[in-house]
Motif scaffolding. Structure first.
Motif, short mmCIF file in Angstrom:
data_model
loop_
_atom_site.label_atom_id
_atom_site.label_comp_id
_atom_site.label_asym_id
_atom_site.label_seq_id
_atom_site.Cartn_x
_atom_site.Cartn_y
_atom_site.Cartn_z
N GLN A 88 0.61 -1.21 -0.10
CA GLN A 88 -0.06 -0.03 -0.01
C GLN A 88 1.14 1.52 0.14
O GLN A 88 2.12 1.49 0.37
CB GLN A 88 -0.85 0.21 1.43
N MET A 89 0.16 2.57 0.10
CA MET A 89 1.04 3.39 -0.47
C MET A 89 1.79 3.85 1.16
O MET A 89 0.73 3.66 2.32
CB MET A 89 -0.31 4.85 -0.71
N HIS A 90 2.54 5.18 1.37
CA HIS A 90 3.52 5.01 2.01
C HIS A 90 2.51 5.98 2.99
O HIS A 90 2.07 6.63 2.58
CB HIS A 90 4.67 5.33 2.14
N GLU A 91 2.55 5.52 4.29
CA GLU A 91 1.99 6.36 5.42
C GLU A 91 2.02 8.11 5.10
O GLU A 91 1.24 8.37 5.37
CB GLU A 91 1.13 6.22 6.65
N TRP A 92 3.69 8.07 5.00
CA TRP A 92 3.78 9.38 5.28
C TRP A 92 3.20 10.03 4.22
O TRP A 92 2.96 11.45 4.03
CB TRP A 92 5.06 9.26 5.35
N THR A 93 3.25 9.49 2.57
CA THR A 93 2.46 9.62 2.20
C THR A 93 1.03 10.09 1.78
O THR A 93 0.73 11.52 1.18
CB THR A 93 3.10 8.94 0.81
N LYS A 94 0.25 9.85 2.32
CA LYS A 94 -1.21 9.68 2.24
C LYS A 94 -1.54 11.25 3.50
O LYS A 94 -2.25 11.76 3.31
CB LYS A 94 -1.74 8.46 3.34
N ARG A 95 0.29 10.98 4.68
CA ARG A 95 -0.36 12.23 5.42
C ARG A 95 -0.19 13.34 4.98
O ARG A 95 -0.59 14.55 4.90
CB ARG A 95 0.58 11.61 6.10
N SER A 96 1.18 13.29 4.16
CA SER A 96 1.37 14.60 3.08
C SER A 96 0.12 15.52 2.23
O SER A 96 -0.02 16.50 1.92
CB SER A 96 2.57 14.57 2.10
N LYS A 97 -0.85 14.48 1.52
CA LYS A 97 -2.03 14.45 1.44
C LYS A 97 -3.41 14.90 1.59
O LYS A 97 -4.06 14.93 1.05
CB LYS A 97 -2.53 13.19 0.41
N ALA A 98 -3.49 14.65 2.77
CA ALA A 98 -4.60 14.85 4.00
C ALA A 98 -4.99 16.31 3.95
O ALA A 98 -3.81 16.45 4.69
CB ALA A 98 -5.00 13.73 4.47
N ASP A 99 -4.93 16.24 4.58
CA ASP A 99 -6.31 17.48 5.24
C ASP A 99 -6.04 17.68 6.94
O ASP A 99 -5.15 18.63 7.65
CB ASP A 99 -7.60 18.13 5.07
N LYS A 100 -6.33 16.39 7.31
CA LYS A 100 -6.29 15.96 8.74
C LYS A 100 -6.02 14.54 9.05
O LYS A 100 -5.78 13.71 7.95
CB LYS A 100 -6.74 16.33 9.95
N ALA A 101 -4.71 14.43 9.69
CA ALA A 101 -4.17 12.65 10.41
C ALA A 101 -5.00 12.55 11.80
O ALA A 101 -4.75 13.32 12.59
CB ALA A 101 -3.24 13.36 10.59
N ILE A 102 -5.41 11.37 11.52
CA ILE A 102 -6.56 10.57 12.93
C ILE A 102 -5.45 9.80 13.43
O ILE A 102 -5.60 8.30 13.34
CB ILE A 102 -7.82 10.62 13.00
N SER A 103 -4.46 9.80 14.45
CA SER A 103 -3.66 8.65 14.92
C SER A 103 -5.05 7.49 16.09
O SER A 103 -6.17 8.35 17.17
CB SER A 103 -3.23 9.19 16.15
N THR A 104 -5.31 6.13 15.77
CA THR A 104 -6.31 5.84 17.22
C THR A 104 -5.49 5.15 17.81
O THR A 104 -6.15 3.43 18.58
CB THR A 104 -7.14 4.49 15.68
#
Length: 202
Positions: free
Chosen positions: A157-173
């Motif tokens: 899958q796409m690396h988490e940091w790449t997803k974070r860079s493209k998102a408006d907010k990051a939610i830690s569960t």
């Protein structure tokens, strides 16, 4: 507000979706759509045409067998994506269009939201995160698979940091559930104030 929620396997997307459901907000979950499609004879025939009757268990698609198969190589994964993703994306686009037309809130959970280029249909994109070891633990507990198998799935899958860079907010569960519920409620109220503003494009 049309919110897109994404994140890697084991990140906690289902937990976030459940919180939104308890808040009374309609949910469209791409994984649930996939499970529904796998029960349709037309889709089952396409899967059997690719992998044979080995993909069946008690006259239904053997999802555990299929999961092992598609994560064994990118080519196998792409075969399933070619079958499932077009109808899933059509349904998501239709649901989003209907929600906008009616002026309703909607949360759409899509693991491959960014990979499929669906950013433009959402007002906000949130990525759900959790530590790598915790994600492995969760998937092992849920699916009864080896840590090696989970690592292979994560690496596909796409690396988490790449997803974070493209998102408006990051939610830690990786927090107690009451704390997560409070944070999601706070962020939802916050972004609802700015639904009239377009998303910033990266």
């Amino acid at each position: 507000m049309i919110l897109g929620v994404t994140g890697g396997i084991g990140s906690g997307k289902s937990t976030v979706a459940q919180i939104f459901r308890r808040m009374g907000i309609p949910i469209v979950d791409a994984d649930e759509l996939a499970h529904q499609l796998l029960q349709k004879p037309k889709i089952q025939k396409k899967i059997i045409s690719v992998w044979g009757k080995e993909a069946l268990l008690h006259n239904a698609i053997n999802r555990k067998w299929l999961a092992r198969k598609i994560f064994s190589s990118p080519e196998e994964r792409w075969k399933l994506e070619e079958i499932l993703h077009p109808p899933i994306i059509r349904i998501i686009r239709r649901k989003v269009h209907q929600a906008r037309k009616m002026g309703k809130d909607l949360v759409v959970v899509v693991p491959l939201l960014l990979e499929k280029g669906l950013e433009e249909i959402f007002d906000q994109i949130w990525v759900v995160t959790a530590p790598h070891k915790e994600r492995i633990r969760r998937i092992q507990a849920r699916d009864g698979v080896s840590a090696y198998s989970v690592r292979k799935r994560i690496s596909a899958q796409m690396h988490e940091w790449t997803k974070r860079s493209k998102a408006d907010k990051a939610i830690s569960t990786f927090v107690p559930l009451p704390e997560l519920e409070k944070e999601i409620d706070r962020l939802w109220r916050e972004v609802k104030k700015f639904t009239h503003l377009p998303r910033a494009r990266s």
